[in-house]
Motif scaffolding. Structure first.
Motif, PDB file in Angstrom:
ATOM      1  N   LEU A  11     -60.206  52.415 -36.090  1.00 25.54           N
ATOM      2  CA  LEU A  11     -59.994  51.001 -36.461  1.00 25.54           C
ATOM      3  C   LEU A  11     -61.207  50.858 -37.161  1.00 25.54           C
ATOM      4  N   VAL A  12     -61.144  50.133 -38.528  1.00 19.13           N
ATOM      5  CA  VAL A  12     -62.228  49.938 -39.138  1.00 19.13           C
ATOM      6  C   VAL A  12     -61.867  48.269 -40.054  1.00 19.13           C
ATOM      7  N   GLN A  13     -62.860  47.623 -40.504  1.00 19.89           N
ATOM      8  CA  GLN A  13     -62.483  46.667 -41.136  1.00 19.89           C
ATOM      9  C   GLN A  13     -62.664  47.010 -42.527  1.00 19.89           C
ATOM     10  N   PRO A  14     -61.715  46.157 -43.507  1.00 26.20           N
ATOM     11  CA  PRO A  14     -61.789  46.356 -45.046  1.00 26.20           C
ATOM     12  C   PRO A  14     -63.260  46.480 -45.337  1.00 26.20           C
ATOM     13  N   GLY A  15     -63.767  47.389 -46.103  1.00 20.07           N
ATOM     14  CA  GLY A  15     -64.977  47.350 -46.486  1.00 20.07           C
ATOM     15  C   GLY A  15     -65.958  48.451 -45.649  1.00 20.07           C
ATOM     16  N   GLY A  16     -65.389  48.900 -44.618  1.00 17.07           N
ATOM     17  CA  GLY A  16     -66.087  49.753 -43.843  1.00 17.07           C
ATOM     18  C   GLY A  16     -65.979  51.179 -44.028  1.00 17.07           C
ATOM     19  N   SER A  17     -66.742  52.036 -43.244  1.00 15.01           N
ATOM     20  CA  SER A  17     -66.635  53.382 -43.717  1.00 15.01           C
ATOM     21  C   SER A  17     -66.309  54.211 -42.233  1.00 15.01           C
ATOM     22  N   LEU A  18     -65.691  55.312 -42.483  1.00 17.42           N
ATOM     23  CA  LEU A  18     -65.389  56.219 -41.386  1.00 17.42           C
ATOM     24  C   LEU A  18     -65.783  58.020 -42.119  1.00 17.42           C
ATOM     25  N   ARG A  19     -66.075  58.630 -41.093  1.00 13.27           N
ATOM     26  CA  ARG A  19     -66.366  59.942 -41.809  1.00 13.27           C
ATOM     27  C   ARG A  19     -65.321  61.026 -40.756  1.00 13.27           C
ATOM     28  N   TRP A  36     -57.633  67.390 -47.653  1.00 13.63           N
ATOM     29  CA  TRP A  36     -57.403  66.125 -46.764  1.00 13.63           C
ATOM     30  C   TRP A  36     -55.863  65.564 -47.143  1.00 13.63           C
ATOM     31  N   TYR A  37     -54.998  65.499 -46.389  1.00 14.96           N
ATOM     32  CA  TYR A  37     -53.822  64.718 -46.831  1.00 14.96           C
ATOM     33  C   TYR A  37     -53.742  63.565 -45.969  1.00 14.96           C
ATOM     34  N   ARG A  38     -52.851  62.461 -46.483  1.00 16.94           N
ATOM     35  CA  ARG A  38     -52.469  61.523 -45.778  1.00 16.94           C
ATOM     36  C   ARG A  38     -51.149  61.033 -45.650  1.00 16.94           C
ATOM     37  N   GLN A  39     -50.613  60.416 -44.627  1.00 22.78           N
ATOM     38  CA  GLN A  39     -49.334  59.925 -44.717  1.00 22.78           C
ATOM     39  C   GLN A  39     -49.129  58.614 -44.098  1.00 22.78           C
ATOM     40  N   ALA A  40     -48.961  57.611 -44.828  1.00 18.80           N
ATOM     41  CA  ALA A  40     -48.445  56.410 -44.413  1.00 18.80           C
ATOM     42  C   ALA A  40     -47.200  56.364 -43.606  1.00 18.80           C
ATOM     43  N   ASP A  89     -55.564  52.339 -47.335  1.00 20.27           N
ATOM     44  CA  ASP A  89     -56.034  53.703 -47.020  1.00 20.27           C
ATOM     45  C   ASP A  89     -55.574  53.988 -45.463  1.00 20.27           C
ATOM     46  N   SER A  90     -55.001  52.966 -44.758  1.00 20.55           N
ATOM     47  CA  SER A  90     -54.344  53.320 -43.666  1.00 20.55           C
ATOM     48  C   SER A  90     -53.278  54.374 -43.423  1.00 20.55           C
ATOM     49  N   ALA A  91     -53.699  55.108 -42.596  1.00 20.90           N
ATOM     50  CA  ALA A  91     -52.653  56.409 -42.723  1.00 20.90           C
ATOM     51  C   ALA A  91     -53.040  57.383 -41.550  1.00 20.90           C
ATOM     52  N   VAL A  92     -52.171  58.389 -41.167  1.00 23.73           N
ATOM     53  CA  VAL A  92     -52.650  59.345 -40.567  1.00 23.73           C
ATOM     54  C   VAL A  92     -53.111  60.524 -41.597  1.00 23.73           C
ATOM     55  N   TYR A  93     -54.450  60.890 -41.175  1.00 25.66           N
ATOM     56  CA  TYR A  93     -55.061  62.061 -42.086  1.00 25.66           C
ATOM     57  C   TYR A  93     -55.049  63.413 -41.436  1.00 25.66           C
ATOM     58  N   TYR A  94     -54.726  64.471 -42.447  1.00 30.47           N
ATOM     59  CA  TYR A  94     -54.359  65.744 -41.999  1.00 30.47           C
ATOM     60  C   TYR A  94     -55.321  66.624 -42.637  1.00 30.47           C
ATOM     61  N   CYS A  95     -56.167  67.550 -42.129  1.00 26.93           N
ATOM     62  CA  CYS A  95     -56.754  68.707 -42.736  1.00 26.93           C
ATOM     63  C   CYS A  95     -56.047  69.922 -43.219  1.00 26.93           C
ATOM     64  N   THR A  96     -56.181  70.867 -44.001  1.00 21.45           N
ATOM     65  CA  THR A  96     -55.356  71.887 -44.308  1.00 21.45           C
ATOM     66  C   THR A  96     -55.997  72.842 -44.916  1.00 21.45           C
ATOM     67  N   PHE A  97     -55.747  73.981 -44.637  1.00 19.58           N
ATOM     68  CA  PHE A  97     -56.047  75.191 -45.933  1.00 19.58           C
ATOM     69  C   PHE A  97     -55.078  76.361 -45.433  1.00 19.58           C
ATOM     70  N   GLY A 104     -53.657  65.867 -37.139  1.00 16.53           N
ATOM     71  CA  GLY A 104     -53.772  64.434 -37.651  1.00 16.53           C
ATOM     72  C   GLY A 104     -54.430  63.427 -36.889  1.00 16.53           C
ATOM     73  N   THR A 105     -55.316  62.620 -37.498  1.00 15.59           N
ATOM     74  CA  THR A 105     -55.897  61.662 -36.874  1.00 15.59           C
ATOM     75  C   THR A 105     -55.949  60.230 -37.636  1.00 15.59           C
ATOM     76  N   GLN A 106     -55.452  59.194 -36.890  1.00 12.15           N
ATOM     77  CA  GLN A 106     -55.050  57.973 -37.405  1.00 12.15           C
ATOM     78  C   GLN A 106     -56.402  57.246 -38.109  1.00 12.15           C
ATOM     79  N   VAL A 107     -56.112  56.587 -39.187  1.00 14.62           N
ATOM     80  CA  VAL A 107     -57.123  55.687 -39.761  1.00 14.62           C
ATOM     81  C   VAL A 107     -56.471  54.262 -39.816  1.00 14.62           C
ATOM     82  N   THR A 108     -56.830  53.359 -39.279  1.00 15.40           N
ATOM     83  CA  THR A 108     -56.374  51.983 -39.667  1.00 15.40           C
ATOM     84  C   THR A 108     -57.524  51.020 -40.127  1.00 15.40           C
ATOM     85  N   VAL A 109     -57.108  50.332 -41.249  1.00 14.41           N
ATOM     86  CA  VAL A 109     -58.042  49.432 -41.795  1.00 14.41           C
ATOM     87  C   VAL A 109     -57.451  48.125 -41.934  1.00 14.41           C
ATOM     88  N   SER A 110     -58.002  47.392 -41.213  1.00 17.90           N
ATOM     89  CA  SER A 110     -57.620  46.010 -40.616  1.00 17.90           C
ATOM     90  C   SER A 110     -58.633  44.957 -40.261  1.00 17.90           C
TER      91      SER A 110
END
Length: 111
Positions: A11-19, A36-40, A89-97, A104-110
């Motif tokens: 969880l991150v506030q708008p304007g913040g960063s994640l890696r 990287w894909y994402r699914q909201a 940008d909030s979604a579950v993010y998936y890496c793939t090859f 998947g890892t959840q990203v929540t911007v709020s």
């Protein structure tokens, strides 16, 4: 069997960063373009960014200038640096090859 393990969401506030990080268990990682894909909720999974074996990158327009994808072919890891995050940008993010996907890892911007 190749496994991909993502980390770095949260969880991150708008304007913040994640890696985000994605660790691959197999050396064949080095042979592939990775992404990287994402699914909201209620939406289709979409490709956000990709990086080729030679380091060429592509991004969807909404994240250009804010997200950076990179790869470490020695440690078989993919990264997605996300800056100036927005609620959309909030979604579950998936890496793939290849045929392989992470869990998947959840990203929540709020605020």
């Amino acid at each position: 069997q190749v496994q991909l393990v993502e980390s770095g969401g949260g969880l991150v506030q708008p304007g913040g960063s994640l890696r985000l990080s994605c660790a691959a268990s197999g050396s064949i990682f080095s042979w592939y373009t990775v992404g990287w894909y994402r699914q909201a909720p209620g939406k289709q999974r979409v490709l956000v960014a990709s990086i080729s074996t030679r380091g060429y990158t592509n991004y969807i327009d909404p994240v250009k200038g804010r997200f950076t994808i990179s790869r470490d072919n020695v440690n078989y890891t993919i990264y997605l640096q996300m800056n100036s995050l927005k609620p959309e940008d909030s979604a579950v993010y998936y890496c793939t090859f290849g045929m392989y996907w992470g869990q998947g890892t959840q990203v929540t911007v709020s605020s």
